[in-house]
Design a protein around this motif. Sequence first.
Motif, PDB file in Angstrom:
ATOM      1  N   VAL A 156       0.713  -0.740  -0.032  1.00 37.48           N
ATOM      2  CA  VAL A 156       0.015  -0.040  -0.056  1.00 37.48           C
ATOM      3  C   VAL A 156       0.818   1.263  -0.143  1.00 37.48           C
ATOM      4  CG1 VAL A 156      -1.236   1.440   2.132  1.00 37.48           C
ATOM      5  CG2 VAL A 156      -2.188  -0.607   1.378  1.00 37.48           C
ATOM      6  N   GLY A 157       0.444   2.154  -0.783  1.00 32.57           N
ATOM      7  CA  GLY A 157       1.602   3.473  -0.762  1.00 32.57           C
ATOM      8  C   GLY A 157       2.494   3.602  -1.031  1.00 32.57           C
ATOM      9  N   LYS A 158       3.165   1.996  -2.090  1.00 31.97           N
ATOM     10  CA  LYS A 158       5.067   1.728  -2.249  1.00 31.97           C
ATOM     11  C   LYS A 158       4.602   2.522  -3.390  1.00 31.97           C
ATOM     12  CE  LYS A 158       6.295   1.015   1.524  1.00 31.97           C
ATOM     13  NZ  LYS A 158       6.740   1.625   2.689  1.00 31.97           N
ATOM     14  N   LYS A 159       6.061   2.776  -4.613  1.00 29.88           N
ATOM     15  CA  LYS A 159       6.518   2.791  -5.497  1.00 29.88           C
ATOM     16  C   LYS A 159       6.443   1.662  -6.185  1.00 29.88           C
ATOM     17  CE  LYS A 159       8.916   6.403  -4.743  1.00 29.88           C
ATOM     18  NZ  LYS A 159      10.757   6.507  -4.645  1.00 29.88           N
ATOM     19  N   ILE A 160       5.486   1.292  -7.466  1.00 31.64           N
ATOM     20  CA  ILE A 160       5.799  -0.230  -8.281  1.00 31.64           C
ATOM     21  C   ILE A 160       6.052  -0.393  -9.778  1.00 31.64           C
ATOM     22  CG2 ILE A 160       4.149  -2.058  -8.392  1.00 31.64           C
ATOM     23  CD1 ILE A 160       2.345  -1.318  -5.690  1.00 31.64           C
ATOM     24  N   GLY A 161       7.293  -0.806  -9.965  1.00 22.95           N
ATOM     25  CA  GLY A 161       6.949  -0.848 -11.160  1.00 22.95           C
ATOM     26  C   GLY A 161       6.089  -2.191 -11.995  1.00 22.95           C
ATOM     27  N   VAL A 162       5.951  -2.210 -13.553  1.00 23.51           N
ATOM     28  CA  VAL A 162       5.659  -3.489 -13.806  1.00 23.51           C
ATOM     29  C   VAL A 162       5.257  -2.817 -15.029  1.00 23.51           C
ATOM     30  CG1 VAL A 162       3.121  -3.341 -12.382  1.00 23.51           C
ATOM     31  CG2 VAL A 162       3.061  -1.738 -13.658  1.00 23.51           C
ATOM     32  N   GLN A 163       4.951  -3.780 -16.064  1.00 25.12           N
ATOM     33  CA  GLN A 163       5.699  -3.481 -18.006  1.00 25.12           C
ATOM     34  C   GLN A 163       3.776  -3.297 -18.350  1.00 25.12           C
ATOM     35  OE1 GLN A 163       5.955  -7.238 -20.181  1.00 25.12           O
ATOM     36  NE2 GLN A 163       7.625  -5.764 -21.457  1.00 25.12           N
ATOM     37  N   LYS A 164       4.342  -2.097 -19.169  1.00 27.53           N
ATOM     38  CA  LYS A 164       2.987  -1.564 -19.332  1.00 27.53           C
ATOM     39  C   LYS A 164       2.343  -2.812 -20.236  1.00 27.53           C
ATOM     40  CE  LYS A 164       1.596   2.547 -21.905  1.00 27.53           C
ATOM     41  NZ  LYS A 164       2.370   3.448 -23.551  1.00 27.53           N
ATOM     42  N   GLY A 165       0.911  -3.083 -20.292  1.00 28.77           N
ATOM     43  CA  GLY A 165      -0.037  -3.623 -21.050  1.00 28.77           C
ATOM     44  C   GLY A 165      -0.272  -5.280 -20.262  1.00 28.77           C
ATOM     45  N   SER A 166       0.294  -5.680 -19.452  1.00 31.53           N
ATOM     46  CA  SER A 166       0.732  -6.447 -18.325  1.00 31.53           C
ATOM     47  C   SER A 166      -0.706  -6.875 -17.221  1.00 31.53           C
ATOM     48  CB  SER A 166       1.983  -6.842 -18.022  1.00 31.53           C
ATOM     49  OG  SER A 166       2.138  -5.664 -16.774  1.00 31.53           O
ATOM     50  N   ILE A 167      -0.859  -8.099 -17.167  1.00 34.37           N
ATOM     51  CA  ILE A 167      -1.741  -8.034 -15.703  1.00 34.37           C
ATOM     52  C   ILE A 167      -0.647  -7.428 -14.683  1.00 34.37           C
ATOM     53  CG2 ILE A 167      -2.566 -10.131 -17.145  1.00 34.37           C
ATOM     54  CD1 ILE A 167      -0.942 -11.588 -14.725  1.00 34.37           C
ATOM     55  N   GLN A 168       0.360  -7.607 -14.735  1.00 30.43           N
ATOM     56  CA  GLN A 168       0.736  -7.391 -13.605  1.00 30.43           C
ATOM     57  C   GLN A 168       0.132  -5.363 -12.498  1.00 30.43           C
ATOM     58  OE1 GLN A 168       2.255  -9.112 -15.513  1.00 30.43           O
ATOM     59  NE2 GLN A 168       2.948 -10.708 -14.195  1.00 30.43           N
ATOM     60  N   GLU A 169      -0.109  -4.928 -14.132  1.00 26.40           N
ATOM     61  CA  GLU A 169      -0.260  -3.348 -14.337  1.00 26.40           C
ATOM     62  C   GLU A 169      -1.550  -3.107 -13.641  1.00 26.40           C
ATOM     63  OE1 GLU A 169      -0.895  -1.186 -18.185  1.00 26.40           O
ATOM     64  OE2 GLU A 169       0.284   0.163 -17.105  1.00 26.40           O
ATOM     65  N   GLU A 170      -2.474  -4.525 -13.767  1.00 28.61           N
ATOM     66  CA  GLU A 170      -3.787  -4.005 -13.903  1.00 28.61           C
ATOM     67  C   GLU A 170      -3.998  -4.550 -11.816  1.00 28.61           C
ATOM     68  OE1 GLU A 170      -6.118  -7.390 -15.833  1.00 28.61           O
ATOM     69  OE2 GLU A 170      -5.827  -6.116 -17.953  1.00 28.61           O
ATOM     70  N   ILE A 171      -3.370  -5.519 -11.398  1.00 30.95           N
ATOM     71  CA  ILE A 171      -2.388  -5.529 -10.109  1.00 30.95           C
ATOM     72  C   ILE A 171      -2.346  -4.833  -9.197  1.00 30.95           C
ATOM     73  CG2 ILE A 171      -1.523  -7.434  -8.090  1.00 30.95           C
ATOM     74  CD1 ILE A 171      -0.850  -9.972 -10.392  1.00 30.95           C
ATOM     75  N   ALA A 172      -1.240  -3.867  -9.636  1.00 27.15           N
ATOM     76  CA  ALA A 172      -0.607  -2.913  -9.087  1.00 27.15           C
ATOM     77  C   ALA A 172      -1.764  -1.786  -8.668  1.00 27.15           C
ATOM     78  CB  ALA A 172       0.612  -1.980  -9.766  1.00 27.15           C
ATOM     79  N   ALA A 178      -0.594   3.291  -4.832  1.00 26.71           N
ATOM     80  CA  ALA A 178      -0.282   3.073  -5.179  1.00 26.71           C
ATOM     81  C   ALA A 178       0.585   3.627  -6.340  1.00 26.71           C
ATOM     82  CB  ALA A 178      -0.056   1.016  -6.106  1.00 26.71           C
ATOM     83  N   LYS A 179       2.005   4.049  -6.084  1.00 30.89           N
ATOM     84  CA  LYS A 179       2.418   5.095  -7.443  1.00 30.89           C
ATOM     85  C   LYS A 179       2.769   4.202  -8.465  1.00 30.89           C
ATOM     86  CE  LYS A 179       3.280   7.845  -3.760  1.00 30.89           C
ATOM     87  NZ  LYS A 179       2.308   7.359  -2.096  1.00 30.89           N
ATOM     88  N   ILE A 180       2.165   4.000  -9.339  1.00 33.39           N
ATOM     89  CA  ILE A 180       2.917   3.272 -10.841  1.00 33.39           C
ATOM     90  C   ILE A 180       3.802   3.485 -10.993  1.00 33.39           C
ATOM     91  CG2 ILE A 180       1.849   0.889 -11.827  1.00 33.39           C
ATOM     92  CD1 ILE A 180      -1.208   1.144 -10.152  1.00 33.39           C
ATOM     93  N   VAL A 198      11.814   2.806  -8.350  1.00 33.97           N
ATOM     94  CA  VAL A 198      10.424   1.891  -7.248  1.00 33.97           C
ATOM     95  C   VAL A 198      10.866   1.155  -6.657  1.00 33.97           C
ATOM     96  CG1 VAL A 198       9.458   2.000  -9.732  1.00 33.97           C
ATOM     97  CG2 VAL A 198      10.987   0.303  -8.695  1.00 33.97           C
ATOM     98  N   ASP A 199      10.028   0.746  -5.655  1.00 29.77           N
ATOM     99  CA  ASP A 199      10.139   0.125  -4.400  1.00 29.77           C
ATOM    100  C   ASP A 199      10.138  -1.216  -4.973  1.00 29.77           C
ATOM    101  OD1 ASP A 199      10.339   2.330  -2.542  1.00 29.77           O
ATOM    102  OD2 ASP A 199       8.311   2.383  -2.601  1.00 29.77           O
ATOM    103  N   VAL A 200       9.507  -2.024  -4.965  1.00 29.40           N
ATOM    104  CA  VAL A 200       9.261  -2.997  -5.959  1.00 29.40           C
ATOM    105  C   VAL A 200       8.585  -2.921  -7.637  1.00 29.40           C
ATOM    106  CG1 VAL A 200       8.390  -3.751  -3.466  1.00 29.40           C
ATOM    107  CG2 VAL A 200       6.564  -2.746  -4.710  1.00 29.40           C
TER     108      VAL A 200
END
Length: 273
Positions: A156-172, A178-180, A198-200
């Motif tokens: 919660v509230g963390k900086k999260i890195g994900v791939q554009k257009g991925s399900i991980q983006e949806e999870i984040a 979250a700061k995505i 990013v934090d994670v």
Amino acid sequence: MKKWGTLIIALLMVTSLLAACGQNKNNNGDAPESGAANNGNAGKKVVTLGTSADFAPYEFHIKNEKGEDEIVGFDIEIAKEIAKDLGAELQIKDLQFSSLMNELNSGRIDFAISGLSPTPDRQKEVDMSKIYFTATQAVVTRAGEEGSYKTIDTLVGKKIGVQKGSIQEEIAQTIQDAKITSLAKTQDIMMQLKTGRVDVAIIEGPVAEAYVSNIDGLTIAEAQPEAEDDGYIVAVKKGNDELLEKVNATLTRLMEDGSMEEYIQAASELAVK
Ligand code: ARG
């Protein structure tokens, strides 16, 4: 003798120039001969795979024995088998992950294999094969910080890195405040993580494992994100039943004769070299 030599060299130059033109046409994507149903210039069918080769052990770049860049991974082995069963030559296009559905629907690629999860949104856009593999999600962080991320609530509230257009983006997006940061290529996400921007990062477990064993200072935390759409599929253009049927037949063969497991094993070993 000398004359012949010059003539041969001139001919060779013309041929390679012609070949280069043909190549360009293909790269622009406006040459129709890359379609599965069409015959290429050489007379052999060409089938074009679209993938985002930033996802070891699924699809990634290596320097092969000849010192050349090569795209490898278990998704690529599957693609080779599909092409073989189609009696076609495989052409691989390394694309942005977020563009794959579009590329399929515009006919610039014939099929996509790219660690693709069967989300409801994608189901509306393309047709999907049976599931050929399943994996879980992982949270990657900097070594020493994993103690802070034992449950998914700690994100919660963390900086999260994900791939554009991925399900991980949806999870984040489901994580409160979250700061995505969504990036096109996964190696850029890992770079952001490494440099503290990013934090994670949230990414598929097998890919997380490959990254932490290749990049010093990264580790996998205990927090376990849940994905709604488990498993990976091959995508084809909507309505391309003929190709879909053949893709499924190849997948069945590879799953039944143990090849699939071998490909996954071999690619996983190659990914941590
Ligand atoms: N499984 C996730 C999805 O379908 C991520 C796949 C990313 N694949 C890749 N080759 N980068 O959204």
